[in-house]
Structures are given as structure tokens and as C-alpha cells.
Design a protein around this motif. Structure first.
Motif, PDB file in Angstrom:
ATOM      1  N   SER A  79       0.819  -1.217   0.000  1.00 46.45           N
ATOM      2  CA  SER A  79       0.000   0.000   0.000  1.00 46.45           C
ATOM      3  C   SER A  79       0.851   1.265   0.000  1.00 46.45           C
ATOM      4  CB  SER A  79      -0.956   0.007   1.189  1.00 46.45           C
ATOM      5  OG  SER A  79      -0.226  -0.005   2.394  1.00 46.45           O
ATOM      6  N   LEU A  80       2.120   1.149   0.295  1.00 41.74           N
ATOM      7  CA  LEU A  80       3.035   2.282   0.223  1.00 41.74           C
ATOM      8  C   LEU A  80       3.016   2.897  -1.181  1.00 41.74           C
ATOM      9  CD1 LEU A  80       5.264   3.785   1.867  1.00 41.74           C
ATOM     10  CD2 LEU A  80       6.879   2.109   0.970  1.00 41.74           C
ATOM     11  N   PHE A  81       2.754   2.069  -2.190  1.00 39.44           N
ATOM     12  CA  PHE A  81       2.763   2.508  -3.590  1.00 39.44           C
ATOM     13  C   PHE A  81       1.382   2.895  -4.115  1.00 39.44           C
ATOM     14  CE2 PHE A  81       6.168  -0.832  -3.311  1.00 39.44           C
ATOM     15  CZ  PHE A  81       7.232   0.052  -3.268  1.00 39.44           C
ATOM     16  N   ASP A  82       0.352   2.853  -3.271  1.00 40.91           N
ATOM     17  CA  ASP A  82      -1.011   3.179  -3.720  1.00 40.91           C
ATOM     18  C   ASP A  82      -1.093   4.619  -4.220  1.00 40.91           C
ATOM     19  OD1 ASP A  82      -1.741   0.634  -3.009  1.00 40.91           O
ATOM     20  OD2 ASP A  82      -3.081   1.237  -1.382  1.00 40.91           O
ATOM     21  N   GLU A  83      -2.123   4.880  -5.007  1.00 41.99           N
ATOM     22  CA  GLU A  83      -2.309   6.204  -5.600  1.00 41.99           C
ATOM     23  C   GLU A  83      -2.503   7.263  -4.523  1.00 41.99           C
ATOM     24  OE1 GLU A  83      -1.583   8.366  -7.614  1.00 41.99           O
ATOM     25  OE2 GLU A  83      -2.854   8.096  -9.367  1.00 41.99           O
ATOM     26  N   VAL A  84      -2.125   8.467  -4.858  1.00 39.82           N
ATOM     27  CA  VAL A  84      -2.310   9.623  -3.993  1.00 39.82           C
ATOM     28  C   VAL A  84      -3.816   9.841  -3.802  1.00 39.82           C
ATOM     29  CG1 VAL A  84      -1.948  12.114  -3.800  1.00 39.82           C
ATOM     30  CG2 VAL A  84      -0.183  10.659  -4.860  1.00 39.82           C
ATOM     31  N   THR A  85      -4.224  10.031  -2.545  1.00 37.99           N
ATOM     32  CA  THR A  85      -5.640  10.267  -2.290  1.00 37.99           C
ATOM     33  C   THR A  85      -6.008  11.688  -2.685  1.00 37.99           C
ATOM     34  OG1 THR A  85      -5.154  10.905  -0.008  1.00 37.99           O
ATOM     35  CG2 THR A  85      -5.773   8.609  -0.393  1.00 37.99           C
ATOM     36  N   VAL A 119      -3.192  16.355   2.683  1.00 41.00           N
ATOM     37  CA  VAL A 119      -3.128  15.271   1.694  1.00 41.00           C
ATOM     38  C   VAL A 119      -1.820  15.301   0.917  1.00 41.00           C
ATOM     39  CG1 VAL A 119      -4.186  14.356  -0.415  1.00 41.00           C
ATOM     40  CG2 VAL A 119      -5.622  15.023   1.500  1.00 41.00           C
ATOM     41  N   TYR A 120      -1.415  16.471   0.436  1.00 44.71           N
ATOM     42  CA  TYR A 120      -0.199  16.578  -0.366  1.00 44.71           C
ATOM     43  C   TYR A 120       1.040  16.275   0.472  1.00 44.71           C
ATOM     44  CZ  TYR A 120       3.332  18.475  -3.535  1.00 44.71           C
ATOM     45  OH  TYR A 120       4.421  18.627  -4.352  1.00 44.71           O
ATOM     46  N   THR A 121       1.109  16.835   1.674  1.00 47.40           N
ATOM     47  CA  THR A 121       2.251  16.586   2.563  1.00 47.40           C
ATOM     48  C   THR A 121       2.372  15.099   2.873  1.00 47.40           C
ATOM     49  OG1 THR A 121       1.993  18.778   3.535  1.00 47.40           O
ATOM     50  CG2 THR A 121       3.258  17.167   4.807  1.00 47.40           C
ATOM     51  N   GLU A 122       1.254  14.471   3.177  1.00 42.47           N
ATOM     52  CA  GLU A 122       1.269  13.039   3.473  1.00 42.47           C
ATOM     53  C   GLU A 122       1.673  12.224   2.245  1.00 42.47           C
ATOM     54  OE1 GLU A 122      -2.674  12.465   4.991  1.00 42.47           O
ATOM     55  OE2 GLU A 122      -2.177  13.355   6.931  1.00 42.47           O
ATOM     56  N   ALA A 123       1.203  12.629   1.074  1.00 41.17           N
ATOM     57  CA  ALA A 123       1.563  11.920  -0.164  1.00 41.17           C
ATOM     58  C   ALA A 123       3.058  12.054  -0.436  1.00 41.17           C
ATOM     59  CB  ALA A 123       0.747  12.451  -1.330  1.00 41.17           C
ATOM     60  N   LYS A 124       3.605  13.242  -0.231  1.00 41.81           N
ATOM     61  CA  LYS A 124       5.042  13.446  -0.436  1.00 41.81           C
ATOM     62  C   LYS A 124       5.854  12.599   0.537  1.00 41.81           C
ATOM     63  CE  LYS A 124       6.820  17.472  -1.008  1.00 41.81           C
ATOM     64  NZ  LYS A 124       7.169  18.911  -0.927  1.00 41.81           N
ATOM     65  N   GLN A 125       5.404  12.525   1.777  1.00 45.48           N
ATOM     66  CA  GLN A 125       6.116  11.707   2.766  1.00 45.48           C
ATOM     67  C   GLN A 125       6.071  10.229   2.375  1.00 45.48           C
ATOM     68  OE1 GLN A 125       4.053  12.868   6.338  1.00 45.48           O
ATOM     69  NE2 GLN A 125       5.347  14.666   6.667  1.00 45.48           N
ATOM     70  N   ARG A 126       4.923   9.781   1.899  1.00 48.44           N
ATOM     71  CA  ARG A 126       4.795   8.382   1.475  1.00 48.44           C
ATOM     72  C   ARG A 126       5.659   8.131   0.239  1.00 48.44           C
ATOM     73  NH1 ARG A 126       0.659   5.731  -1.469  1.00 48.44           N
ATOM     74  NH2 ARG A 126      -0.707   7.544  -1.269  1.00 48.44           N
ATOM     75  N   ALA A 127       5.698   9.100  -0.681  1.00 52.76           N
ATOM     76  CA  ALA A 127       6.534   8.958  -1.886  1.00 52.76           C
ATOM     77  C   ALA A 127       8.004   8.873  -1.505  1.00 52.76           C
ATOM     78  CB  ALA A 127       6.281  10.113  -2.843  1.00 52.76           C
ATOM     79  N   ALA A 130       8.507   5.392  -0.149  1.00 51.24           N
ATOM     80  CA  ALA A 130       8.416   4.433  -1.258  1.00 51.24           C
ATOM     81  C   ALA A 130       9.677   4.467  -2.108  1.00 51.24           C
ATOM     82  CB  ALA A 130       7.180   4.735  -2.102  1.00 51.24           C
ATOM     83  N   SER A 131      10.170   5.658  -2.395  1.00 55.47           N
ATOM     84  CA  SER A 131      11.389   5.797  -3.202  1.00 55.47           C
ATOM     85  C   SER A 131      12.590   5.208  -2.477  1.00 55.47           C
ATOM     86  CB  SER A 131      11.638   7.272  -3.527  1.00 55.47           C
ATOM     87  OG  SER A 131      10.577   7.786  -4.285  1.00 55.47           O
ATOM     88  N   GLU A 132      12.692   5.492  -1.193  1.00 56.18           N
ATOM     89  CA  GLU A 132      13.801   4.932  -0.407  1.00 56.18           C
ATOM     90  C   GLU A 132      13.736   3.401  -0.384  1.00 56.18           C
ATOM     91  OE1 GLU A 132      13.253   7.014   3.281  1.00 56.18           O
ATOM     92  OE2 GLU A 132      14.358   8.793   2.569  1.00 56.18           O
ATOM     93  N   TYR A 133      12.536   2.873  -0.311  1.00 60.36           N
ATOM     94  CA  TYR A 133      12.360   1.420  -0.328  1.00 60.36           C
ATOM     95  C   TYR A 133      12.809   0.839  -1.670  1.00 60.36           C
ATOM     96  CZ  TYR A 133      10.067  -3.123   0.221  1.00 60.36           C
ATOM     97  OH  TYR A 133       9.801  -4.465   0.295  1.00 60.36           O
ATOM     98  N   LEU A 134      12.407   1.487  -2.771  1.00 66.52           N
ATOM     99  CA  LEU A 134      12.829   1.015  -4.098  1.00 66.52           C
ATOM    100  C   LEU A 134      14.348   1.099  -4.253  1.00 66.52           C
ATOM    101  CD1 LEU A 134      10.108   2.483  -6.500  1.00 66.52           C
ATOM    102  CD2 LEU A 134      10.356   0.127  -5.714  1.00 66.52           C
ATOM    103  N   MET A 152       1.324   9.008  -7.809  1.00 69.42           N
ATOM    104  CA  MET A 152       2.400   8.564  -6.927  1.00 69.42           C
ATOM    105  C   MET A 152       3.712   8.455  -7.687  1.00 69.42           C
ATOM    106  SD  MET A 152       3.579   7.907  -3.991  1.00 69.42           S
ATOM    107  CE  MET A 152       2.190   7.877  -2.900  1.00 69.42           C
ATOM    108  N   HIS A 153       3.654   7.993  -8.932  1.00 63.12           N
ATOM    109  CA  HIS A 153       4.886   7.916  -9.729  1.00 63.12           C
ATOM    110  C   HIS A 153       5.493   9.296  -9.952  1.00 63.12           C
ATOM    111  CE1 HIS A 153       4.217   3.689 -11.651  1.00 63.12           C
ATOM    112  NE2 HIS A 153       4.389   3.651 -10.358  1.00 63.12           N
ATOM    113  N   TRP A 154       4.656  10.294 -10.170  1.00 61.88           N
ATOM    114  CA  TRP A 154       5.159  11.655 -10.369  1.00 61.88           C
ATOM    115  C   TRP A 154       5.934  12.110  -9.131  1.00 61.88           C
ATOM    116  CZ3 TRP A 154       3.598  16.477  -8.149  1.00 61.88           C
ATOM    117  CH2 TRP A 154       4.156  17.592  -8.779  1.00 61.88           C
TER     118      TRP A 154
END
Length: 186
Positions: A79-85, A119-127, A130-134, A152-154
Motif C-alpha cells: 500500500s506504500l505505492f497506492d495512488e495519492v488520495t 493530503v499533499y504533505t502526506e503523499a510526499k512523505q509516502r513517496a 516508497a522511493s527509499e524502499y525502491l 504517486m509515480h510523479w
């Protein structure tokens, strides 16, 4: 070392019907459970995915379903990679297509508006996570592919670039089955 970000196949759900902003939550829920178009992607996309040492997907069904179209099973769904809400909106007076609402609500998110201004701040933190995990996975596997989502890819692409990764190949832009290949620049 390479990281491949691929957007899922087209979702078979009408995005032209006029709805209110408050109905977008219902539409998003339907979108998250709708079937996908099983048309095969380009040969480049298939080749990139099939050659990856590690294939991941978000937890939303359209990503694993997209991989199934080319007979690939993800090693992990996360779910770390799920779409931005989207930010919530209670508006009931204006009816627009869901496609238009998606654009407007994403712009609201980027501007910090909406009931859930975080929402945006949380999405950036999750991104970032996610990037660090990849990146960590790419240290163990020469190439890592993620079947995921445009928003999320953006955000992840921006984060990867800040970590020294460069987009070295892309195809299809942000369209369905679009992809970007990132490589670490030393």
C-alpha cells in the motif's frame, strides 16, 4: 541499477458522466474495484517488466491485474505505492465529469486547499518512503519494476531525482502503460 515505474492498464469505468465533487469518493471507490482493459501493452513495457529482477505492485487490484495481462505475478503488493488520495470536497452544486474533478481536486491538493489540507504533505512523505524502499531494493536486485499509479509515480520520480537518480528512458508519458526508467547517476 535501474528502477522502472509503470502505470497500470486503463480502468474500464466511465469518467465522462457528470457528478458533483461530493460524489467523487463514490466514483473513486468504483474506480478502485473496476476491471481493466486487457489489451497488451507495448513490447518495450513487456520486455522491461519481464527482465526485471524484482516486480512489485501497489495494493490496488488494477496493478496486479495489469501484470496478470502479461503473465507476471508481483513478488510484493504494498500500500506504500497506492495512488495519492484526493482532498475531500462536499460540493453539491456543480456537476463535472469525474475526469475534470480529478484534475481540479489534484490542483487543489497541490495548492493546499480542501478539507484534508495535509493530503499533499502526506503523499510526499509516502513517496519519499516508497522511493527509499525502491532504492534499497535496487541495492539487492539489479532492476526493480513497480506497477503503480500516475500521481504517486510523479512524486516518486521527483524524489528519485533528488536522490541522484535520472530518468534515462520513458515511453507513453503519464498514459496507461506509460513508463519511466531511472538509473543512478554517480
Amino acid at each position: 541499477m535501474k528502477i522502472l515505474l509503470i502505470r497500470h492498464a486503463k480502468v474500464l469505468l466511465d469518467n465522462t458522466q457528470k457528478i458533483t465533487a461530493s460524489q467523487m469518493n463514490i466514483w473513486v471507490e468504483a474506480y478502485n474495484h473496476a476491471p481493466i482493459d486487457i489489451t497488451l501493452p507495448s513490447k518495450e513495457v513487456v520486455s522491461h517488466i519481464k527482465c526485471a529482477d524484482m516486480v512489485l505492485a501497489s495494493s490496488l487490484s488494477r496493478t496486479a491485474d495489469s501484470l496478470a495481462v502479461i503473465d507476471v505475478v508481483p513478488k510484493e503488493k504494498n500500500s506504500l505505492f497506492d495512488e495519492v488520495t484526493l482532498p475531500e470536497s462536499k460540493g453539491t452544486w456543480l456537476k463535472l465529469s469525474s475526469k475534470t474533478w480529478l484534475v481540479l481536486l489534484r490542483l487543489m491538493m497541490l495548492a493546499g486547499f480542501g478539507k484534508k489540507s495535509k493530503v499533499y504533505t502526506e503523499a510526499k512523505q509516502r513517496a519519499t518512503r516508497a522511493s527509499e524502499y525502491l532504492v534499497a531494493l535496487s541495492n539487492k536486485h539489479d532492476s526493480v519494476a513497480l506497477m503503480g499509479h500516475g500521481g504517486m509515480h510523479w512524486l516518486m520520480g521527483k524524489e528519485l531525482e533528488s536522490l541522484g537518480w535520472e530518468c534515462v528512458e520513458q515511453g507513453g508519458g503519464s498514459k496507461n502503460w506509460g513508463y519511466k526508467v531511472y538509473a543512478l547517476q554517480l
